[in-house]
Scaffold this active site. Sequence first.
Site, PDB file in Angstrom:
ATOM      1  N   HIS A 655       0.830  -1.201   0.000  1.00  0.00           N
ATOM      2  CA  HIS A 655       0.000   0.000   0.000  1.00  0.00           C
ATOM      3  C   HIS A 655       0.871   1.261   0.000  1.00  0.00           C
ATOM      4  O   HIS A 655       0.565   2.236   0.691  1.00  0.00           O
ATOM      5  CB  HIS A 655      -0.906  -0.003   1.238  1.00  0.00           C
ATOM      6  CG  HIS A 655      -1.932  -1.093   1.237  1.00  0.00           C
ATOM      7  ND1 HIS A 655      -2.626  -1.468   2.369  1.00  0.00           N
ATOM      8  CD2 HIS A 655      -2.399  -1.896   0.254  1.00  0.00           C
ATOM      9  CE1 HIS A 655      -3.464  -2.447   2.077  1.00  0.00           C
ATOM     10  NE2 HIS A 655      -3.347  -2.732   0.790  1.00  0.00           N
TER      11      HIS A 655
HETATM   12  C1  LIG Z   1      -1.335  -6.720  -4.880  1.00  0.00           C
HETATM   13  C2  LIG Z   1      -2.084  -5.537  -4.384  1.00  0.00           C
HETATM   14  C3  LIG Z   1      -3.319  -5.708  -3.758  1.00  0.00           C
HETATM   15  C4  LIG Z   1      -4.015  -4.609  -3.260  1.00  0.00           C
HETATM   16  N1  LIG Z   1      -5.229  -4.791  -2.652  1.00  0.00           N
HETATM   17  C5  LIG Z   1      -5.917  -3.732  -2.187  1.00  0.00           C
HETATM   18  C6  LIG Z   1      -7.217  -3.890  -1.631  1.00  0.00           C
HETATM   19  O1  LIG Z   1      -7.751  -4.983  -1.551  1.00  0.00           O
HETATM   20  N2  LIG Z   1      -7.868  -2.785  -1.186  1.00  0.00           N
HETATM   21  C7  LIG Z   1      -7.313  -1.545  -1.270  1.00  0.00           C
HETATM   22  O2  LIG Z   1      -7.937  -0.586  -0.821  1.00  0.00           O
HETATM   23  N3  LIG Z   1      -6.096  -1.360  -1.826  1.00  0.00           N
HETATM   24  C8  LIG Z   1      -5.398  -2.417  -2.295  1.00  0.00           C
HETATM   25  N4  LIG Z   1      -4.176  -2.224  -2.886  1.00  0.00           N
HETATM   26  C9  LIG Z   1      -3.623  -0.866  -2.984  1.00  0.00           C
HETATM   27  C10 LIG Z   1      -4.191  -0.056  -4.157  1.00  0.00           C
HETATM   28  O3  LIG Z   1      -4.319  -0.869  -5.296  1.00  0.00           O
HETATM   29  C11 LIG Z   1      -3.274   1.113  -4.465  1.00  0.00           C
HETATM   30  O4  LIG Z   1      -3.012   1.805  -3.283  1.00  0.00           O
HETATM   31  C12 LIG Z   1      -3.882   2.088  -5.467  1.00  0.00           C
HETATM   32  O5  LIG Z   1      -4.233   1.447  -6.672  1.00  0.00           O
HETATM   33  C13 LIG Z   1      -2.898   3.209  -5.753  1.00  0.00           C
HETATM   34  O6  LIG Z   1      -3.496   4.115  -6.651  1.00  0.00           O
HETATM   35  P1  LIG Z   1      -2.642   5.175  -7.450  1.00  0.00           P
HETATM   36  O7  LIG Z   1      -3.572   5.930  -8.316  1.00  0.00           O
HETATM   37  O8  LIG Z   1      -1.806   5.921  -6.480  1.00  0.00           O
HETATM   38  O9  LIG Z   1      -1.598   4.339  -8.328  1.00  0.00           O
HETATM   39  P2  LIG Z   1      -1.797   3.095  -9.313  1.00  0.00           P
HETATM   40  O10 LIG Z   1      -3.103   2.452  -9.091  1.00  0.00           O
HETATM   41  O11 LIG Z   1      -0.567   2.305  -9.198  1.00  0.00           O
HETATM   42  O12 LIG Z   1      -1.842   3.742 -10.774  1.00  0.00           O
HETATM   43  C14 LIG Z   1      -0.735   4.355 -11.361  1.00  0.00           C
HETATM   44  C15 LIG Z   1      -0.848   4.253 -12.870  1.00  0.00           C
HETATM   45  O13 LIG Z   1       0.090   5.171 -13.451  1.00  0.00           O
HETATM   46  C16 LIG Z   1       0.674   4.575 -14.588  1.00  0.00           C
HETATM   47  N5  LIG Z   1       1.973   5.212 -14.786  1.00  0.00           N
HETATM   48  C17 LIG Z   1       3.003   5.257 -13.911  1.00  0.00           C
HETATM   49  N6  LIG Z   1       4.032   5.936 -14.450  1.00  0.00           N
HETATM   50  C18 LIG Z   1       3.658   6.352 -15.677  1.00  0.00           C
HETATM   51  C19 LIG Z   1       4.289   7.111 -16.697  1.00  0.00           C
HETATM   52  N7  LIG Z   1       5.517   7.584 -16.562  1.00  0.00           N
HETATM   53  N8  LIG Z   1       3.601   7.336 -17.840  1.00  0.00           N
HETATM   54  C20 LIG Z   1       2.336   6.860 -17.988  1.00  0.00           C
HETATM   55  N9  LIG Z   1       1.692   6.141 -17.042  1.00  0.00           N
HETATM   56  C21 LIG Z   1       2.349   5.895 -15.902  1.00  0.00           C
HETATM   57  C22 LIG Z   1       0.765   3.102 -14.242  1.00  0.00           C
HETATM   58  O14 LIG Z   1       0.808   2.328 -15.428  1.00  0.00           O
HETATM   59  C23 LIG Z   1      -0.521   2.883 -13.438  1.00  0.00           C
HETATM   60  O15 LIG Z   1      -1.576   2.469 -14.283  1.00  0.00           O
HETATM   61  C24 LIG Z   1      -3.467  -3.315  -3.393  1.00  0.00           C
HETATM   62  C25 LIG Z   1      -2.232  -3.139  -4.028  1.00  0.00           C
HETATM   63  C26 LIG Z   1      -1.539  -4.236  -4.522  1.00  0.00           C
HETATM   64  C27 LIG Z   1      -0.219  -3.999  -5.174  1.00  0.00           C
END
Ligand SMILES: Cc1cc2nc3c(=O)[nH]c(=O)nc-3n(C[C@H](O)[C@H](O)[C@H](O)COP(=O)(O)OP(=O)(O)OC[C@H]3O[C@@H](n4cnc5c(N)ncnc54)[C@H](O)[C@@H]3O)c2cc1C
Length: 720
Positions: A655
Site C-alpha cells: 500500500h
Molecule cells: C497486490 C495488491 C493488492 C491490493 N489490494 C488492495 C485492496 O484490496 N484494497 C485496497 O484498498 N487497496 C489495495 N491495494 C492498494 C491499491 O491498489 C493502491 O493503493 C492504489 O491502486 C494506488 O493508486 P494510485 O492511483 O496511487 O496508483 P496506481 O493504481 O498504481 O496507478 C498508477 C498508474 O500510473 C501509470 N503510470 C506510472 N508511471 C507512468 C508514466 N511515466 N507514464 C504513464 N503512465 C504511468 C501506471 O501504469 C498505473 O496504471 C493493493 C495493491 C496491490 C499492489
Amino acid sequence: MKLTETLWLLSAAASIVEAQADINLTVPRVPEQNDYPPNGPQLPAKPPPKKSYEYIIVGSGAGGSPLAARLALAGHSVLLVDAGGDHGTLREVEVPSLYIGASERNELSWGYFVRHYDNDTQTKRDRKLTYLTPDGEYYSGVNPPEGSEMLGNYYPRVGGLGGCTEHLALVSVAPAKNDWNHIKELTGDNNWDAENMKGYFKKLEKNQYLSSREDVTKAHGFNGWLSTTIEPLALYMRDLKMVSIFLSAASAMGIQTDGILNTTRKFVDGMNSFADKILPSNYTVQLADGIAKLFEYDINNDAPDRDSTDALCRIPLSISSPDWKRSSPRNWVYEIATARNADGSKRYPLDVALHTLVTKVNFDTASSKHKKPRATGIDYLYGESLYRADPRASAAGHSGVPGSVTATREVIVAGGAFNTPQILKLSGVGPAAELAALGIPVVKDLPGVGGNLQDRYEVGVSAAAPNNFTLFGDCTFITTPGDPCYASWARPNLDPLEHGPYATNGIAVGLFARSSTAGADHDLWVGGVPGLFQGYFPGMSRTVVTPSAKNYFTWLVLKAHSRNDIGTVTLRSADPRDTPRIAFHSFGEGDPAKQADAAKDLRAAVEGMRWGIRVVDDAVSLEPGAGLERVWPPLDVRSDEDLEQWVRDEAWGHHASCTCPIGADDDPTAVLDGQFRVRGVEGLRVVDASAFPKIPGTFPAVAIYMLAEKAADDILADRK
Ligand SMILES: Cc1cc2nc3c(=O)[nH]c(=O)nc-3n(C[C@H](O)[C@H](O)[C@H](O)COP(=O)(O)OP(=O)(O)OC[C@H]3O[C@@H](n4cnc5c(N)ncnc54)[C@H](O)[C@@H]3O)c2cc1C
Ligand SMILES: *[C@@H]1O[C@H](CO)[C@@H](O)[C@H](O)[C@H]1NC(C)=O
Ligand SMILES: *[C@@H]1O[C@H](CO)[C@@H](O)[C@H](O)[C@H]1NC(C)=O
Ligand SMILES: *[C@@H]1O[C@H](CO)[C@@H](O)[C@H](O)[C@H]1NC(C)=O
Ligand SMILES: *[C@@H]1O[C@H](CO)[C@@H](O)[C@H](O)[C@H]1NC(C)=O
Ligand SMILES: *[C@@H]1O[C@H](CO)[C@@H](O)[C@H](O)[C@H]1NC(C)=O
C-alpha cells in the site's frame, strides 16, 4: 525451472515444517500463462490522438481514472495517459478469486524490487528476498546460488488502464475520520473535514449489499460508479473447515459460540459423509443462517465509534452483482471513453492514450522572472513495455516513438507512489541536489518529493490441514481448459450461490482492531484467507492456492496507521524507462528518533499475529482428525521476541503512499497544498496515493477514490 516443478517444490516444502524455514524457489518472474482469452472488449493501445487538451492526466490508477471521468463528464477535454494497455477483461482481472494471478500476468504486471532495509545483513534475513542467479533466473530464499545478485523484495503493481485497481484484492473500506480531519488541520481547507469527505464516499459508491433502509447510519451511496458487495456467507459454508474457522474467530473475540457450535455439531454428525466434500446447499444455507448474525457488522457504517471499535466482520468488496465481476474505475473510464451520441460521435471529450510512457512534464519558465514556472504539457514515448518494471521490457527491443502534447489548463500527475515522484523529478521538480547530480535542470527545488514514503507492515500466520479445504472444490484456477469453477462463475444465473467460489476473493472474514499501542483508531486488520500466503516474490501468484494444494489457511495481519515515514523514492538514473530506487527503511532503520515508534508498530504486529495463532491453535474441528496446524511462521518461532524478529525480517507491504505529501504552508517538505497543487509551480497537481501526508485507514483504494473526487471538485472550482 518449469512451473510444474515449482509447484511441486513448494507443496513438498510446505508439507514439511522444517523445510519451510527456507523457501527454495526458482521460478520465472512471470509464470506461464493460460489459454483463456479476454472476456470482452478493451480499449485499443494508441498514442495521444490530438496535440492539445484542457487537462492531461498522467496515470490511470485509483487517482487518475476517477478524476479523468469527472472532468470529462463536466465537459472538459481530457487526455488520460497510461504506460500500459487495457486488460480490464482478462479473466484474472475480472474474476474475484483469480486476482492474485492478475499481479503476474505478463500483459499488465509491473514488478519492482524494493529494499525494506539498506542494511544488507538484515535484508538477507528475509526468506523471500529475490536474487538473480548466474543462470539468469530469479531465486527467492535465504540460500541463493553462489554468484547471485541481490535484487530486493518483489513489489507487484499494475502498469495499465486502471493501475493497481485491476489487481487489488477488492477490499473496499473507507478510512478513519481522523485521517481526513488531519489533512484539514494541516491545510486549513475545511473541505477535508470527514463530514464533507463522507459525501464523496456516497457519491462514488453503488452499494449492493444493503438496502437504503438497512443503511441506518446513512453512510452509503447507491448510485455511484463503484459497486460494493459482500458475497453470501453460504458460499464459505460449503466447507466445514471454513465453518470451524468462522466459529473459532468469533470465539476468540469473546463471542459465545457454544450454542451455535453444539447445534452445528449435531447437524454435522448427521452428515459425516460430507467431510472432504462440498456441502450441499440445503446444509450451507442453514449453517449460514445460524452464524450470519455474528459477522453482520458493516465496517463502512458511519457510527461515531466506527473507527475505534473492535469488529469481526465480513468485508465489503468492489464486486458488481449479479455478474460477480471486479468493479473498478477502469470500467467507468471505458464507458465514458466509448460512449457515443446518436450520430456516432463521441459523447464525452475523453481520450485515453495507452502504451504511452510519460517521460516528463514540460514547463514554461521563460514568461517572467516574477512568475512561477507553469506546466504546459508532457513529453512521452509511445511503445509497448518501455518501462523496466514491465517484465517484457528487456525483450521489447525498441525505445519508443517520442511525442508531446500540450495542456491548456493543467497537468495532473497520478502515476502512483513510486512513479509520481519519479516523473516530477525527471521534470525538474524535486530535491535540487539529487536532480543536479543527474544533470536534470531544476525547475523548482522541492525537497519533499520522493520522501515520506510509507506503507503498511503485513505478515501472515499460515496453517495446514491434513486434507483439502472443500471451498475451492475441483477448481484449477484456470490453469486447465474447462475449469469447472470458471464455468459456474460464468453461468448467467442470478443466484449468487450458483456462481460458486470464484465469486469470492477468498477473504472470508476480517478483524478490525486497536492494538495496545494504537492511537485513536484501528491499527490492525487480520483477515482470513484459504491459502498459503507468505508475501510477494516472483512466481508467488501460482503458489497461494494451487490445484494440488488447497489445504492451507492464512490469517493475514496488516499493521495499519504505521508510523514509519522515512522511506524514499530516488532516481537511479535520468532515464525515464528505469525504475527508481525504492528504500522503505522499515521500522525507522538508522534513525534513533524513530525507534520508539518502531517498537510500537512491532508490538502491534505481534499482537495481530498472536490473535491469528490463537485462532489457529484453538480451532474447533468439526471433522475428527482434520484440525489445522500452524506451518508459518514455523513452530519454533515462539516467544514475543521471536515474533518481533520475524516481523522485522519478513513483513512486506503493498500500500505504498505519501511520497508527494500535502502539507502545511510553512512545512518545507510539503509538496502539495490542500487542493493538490504542486508548490512553487503552476498548472500542476498530484492526485493519487502519493498525496497523503500519512497513510490512511486500513486499505487505501477507497480513500484514494474519495480524494480523487475531491480533486475533481477543486479543479473545477479553480477554472478561470
Ligand atoms: C497486490 C495488491 C493488492 C491490493 N489490494 C488492495 C485492496 O484490496 N484494497 C485496497 O484498498 N487497496 C489495495 N491495494 C492498494 C491499491 O491498489 C493502491 O493503493 C492504489 O491502486 C494506488 O493508486 P494510485 O492511483 O496511487 O496508483 P496506481 O493504481 O498504481 O496507478 C498508477 C498508474 O500510473 C501509470 N503510470 C506510472 N508511471 C507512468 C508514466 N511515466 N507514464 C504513464 N503512465 C504511468 C501506471 O501504469 C498505473 O496504471 C493493493 C495493491 C496491490 C499492489
Ligand atoms: C544490520 O542488521 C543486523 C541484523 O539485524 C544487525 O545485527 C546489525 O547491527 C545491523 N547493522 C547496522 C549498522 O545497523
Ligand atoms: C533448491 O532445490 C533444488 C531441488 O531440491 C536443488 O536442486 C537446489 O540445489 C536447491 N538450490 C539451493 C540454492 O538451495
Ligand atoms: C454445548 O455442549 C457442551 C458439551 O456437550 C455442554 O457442556 C454445553 O452446556 C453446551 N452449551 C450450550 C450453550 O448448549
Ligand atoms: C439435504 O438434501 C439431501 C438430498 O439432496 C437430503 O438427503 C438431506 O436430508 C437434506 N438435508 C437437510 C439438512 O435438509
Ligand atoms: C488436494 O486435492 C488435490 C487435487 O484433487 C490432490 O492432488 C491433493 O493430494 C489433495 N491434497 C490433500 C492434502 O488432500
